[in-house]
Design a protein around this motif. Structure first.
Motif, PDB file in Angstrom:
ATOM      1  N   ALA A 188      36.427  83.497  21.094  1.00 19.13           N
ATOM      2  CA  ALA A 188      37.862  83.523  20.753  1.00 19.13           C
ATOM      3  C   ALA A 188      38.290  82.181  20.168  1.00 19.13           C
ATOM      4  O   ALA A 188      39.059  82.136  19.197  1.00 19.13           O
ATOM      5  CB  ALA A 188      38.692  83.866  21.994  1.00 19.13           C
ATOM      6  N   CYS A 189      37.782  81.087  20.737  1.00 12.82           N
ATOM      7  CA  CYS A 189      38.117  79.751  20.202  1.00 12.82           C
ATOM      8  C   CYS A 189      37.653  79.616  18.757  1.00 12.82           C
ATOM      9  O   CYS A 189      38.377  79.108  17.896  1.00 12.82           O
ATOM     10  CB  CYS A 189      37.478  78.653  21.060  1.00 12.82           C
ATOM     11  N   ARG A 190      36.430  80.071  18.484  1.00 11.51           N
ATOM     12  CA  ARG A 190      35.913  79.991  17.105  1.00 11.51           C
ATOM     13  C   ARG A 190      36.752  80.850  16.164  1.00 11.51           C
ATOM     14  O   ARG A 190      37.035  80.451  15.032  1.00 11.51           O
ATOM     15  CB  ARG A 190      34.455  80.457  17.056  1.00 11.51           C
ATOM     16  N   GLU A 191      37.147  82.027  16.634  1.00 15.20           N
ATOM     17  CA  GLU A 191      37.944  82.910  15.779  1.00 15.20           C
ATOM     18  C   GLU A 191      39.320  82.294  15.512  1.00 15.20           C
ATOM     19  O   GLU A 191      39.845  82.385  14.397  1.00 15.20           O
ATOM     20  CB  GLU A 191      38.071  84.296  16.424  1.00 15.20           C
ATOM     21  N   LEU A 192      39.896  81.646  16.521  1.00 16.89           N
ATOM     22  CA  LEU A 192      41.176  80.962  16.308  1.00 16.89           C
ATOM     23  C   LEU A 192      41.013  79.841  15.285  1.00 16.89           C
ATOM     24  O   LEU A 192      41.866  79.650  14.408  1.00 16.89           O
ATOM     25  CB  LEU A 192      41.701  80.407  17.640  1.00 16.89           C
TER      26      LEU A 192
END
Ligand code: ADP
Ligand code: MG
Length: 279
Positions: A188-192
């Motif tokens: 999720a952090c990478r996608e953000l």
């Protein structure tokens, strides 16, 4: 969940020569750090290195004794509280227990900075998406203090997601999580970051940091010892020195794997499994 900012308008967090003294003790000394939109930066280092203090200083929650922290070119302390809360979300290492609140209420608290703005109209949709993204939708009606440590951590991450800020500052968000949820949170952090967010995440698991961060900042005794791509920061020599424990760094297609050197006796089978005792 919608991108918090249009692509290309991303946030930029800059710390310059940051020194923090608390009660006469020097906690951070001359720290420089840049975090750009689109980046996941892992903040690593031994216990007491100053990671939480640096994160709180980047967040504007601790004022540096000397030096500056700027968010989008403006000192973080010049931001009005509400404007700052729309710009950066902070997941603290120590969670409050939120007595009396259900998980959904806790996640909805992340929407407070958007009250009385046009984005308030998206509250329900954003809260639902955040509950799903952090895998706590099935816990939405539970009282927050009754959750397990890992479930509380996921609910708190959902609150951060619901805040929809372009900067996320996360202090050990994976410490209580199982493997699946660790991977999901960092995905999720990478996608953000891919949508233009800047993410700073304190991690102890160096292999996880290597797999998911664009850059690693290694702190030791209140100073930046190294800052760069995982493969350049995670060397056996530097880590063994900083962590005061010998480590090996192994090559893997997904990035370096950091393994503590262990005593030989750990490779022997447990007594109970030895063939002569099984028969
Ligand atoms: P980390 O997150 O890297 O484990 P912290 O930033 O929490 O480290 O703390 C860095 C050092 O500063 C630790 O030795 C800690 O005990 C000390 N420290 C942090 N906050 C305070 C405080 N309010 N008063 C005194 N010492 C503090
Ligand atoms: Mg800490």
């Amino acid at each position: 969940m919608s991108a918090p900012h249009a692509p290309g308008s991303g946030a930029h967090l800059v710390a310059r020569s940051v020194r923090v003294q608390i009660d006469g003790t020097e906690i951070l000394s001359g720290v420089d750090l840049d975090v750009r939109a689109g980046e996941v930066v892992a903040l690593v280092g031994p216990n007491g290195a100053g990671k939480s203090t640096l994160l709180a200083t980047l967040a504007g929650d601790i004022a540096p004794t000397c030096g500056t922290v700027e968010l989008d070119g403006r000192p973080v302390h010049d931001w009005a509280v509400r404007a700052l809360a729309r710009e950066r979300a902070v997941l603290l290492q120590k969670q409050g227990l939120a007595f009396g609140f259900h998980v959904e209420d806790v996640v909805r608290m992340g929407r407070a900075p958007w009250h009385r703005t046009p984005r308030q109209d998206a509250d329900d949709e954003v809260v639902t998406a955040a509950l799903l993204r952090a895998d706590v939708a099935s816990l939405a009606e539970r009282l927050f203090p009754t959750l397990s440590g890992g479930e509380q951590a996921r609910a708190s991450f959902a609150r951060i997601l619901a805040q929809e800020t372009p900067v996320l500052l996360l202090d050990e968000p994976t410490a209580a999580l199982d493997i699946r949820h660790q991977e999901a949170l960092l995905t999720a952090c990478r996608e953000l970051a891919d949508t233009g967010c800047a993410v700073v995440v304190v991690l102890h698991d160096l292999t996880l940091a290597a797999a998911y961060s664009h850059r690693i900042c290694l702190l030791a005794s209140g100073r930046v010892r190294a800052d760069g791509p995982p493969a350049t920061v995670l060397t056996a020599a530097l880590l063994s020195e900083v962590y005061e424990h010998p480590v090996e760094v192994l090559d893997h297609p997904h990035g370096p794997v950091v393994v503590p050197v262990r005593h030989d006796h750990l490779s022997a089978a447990p007594r109970s499994l030895r063939a002569e005792e099984v028969s």
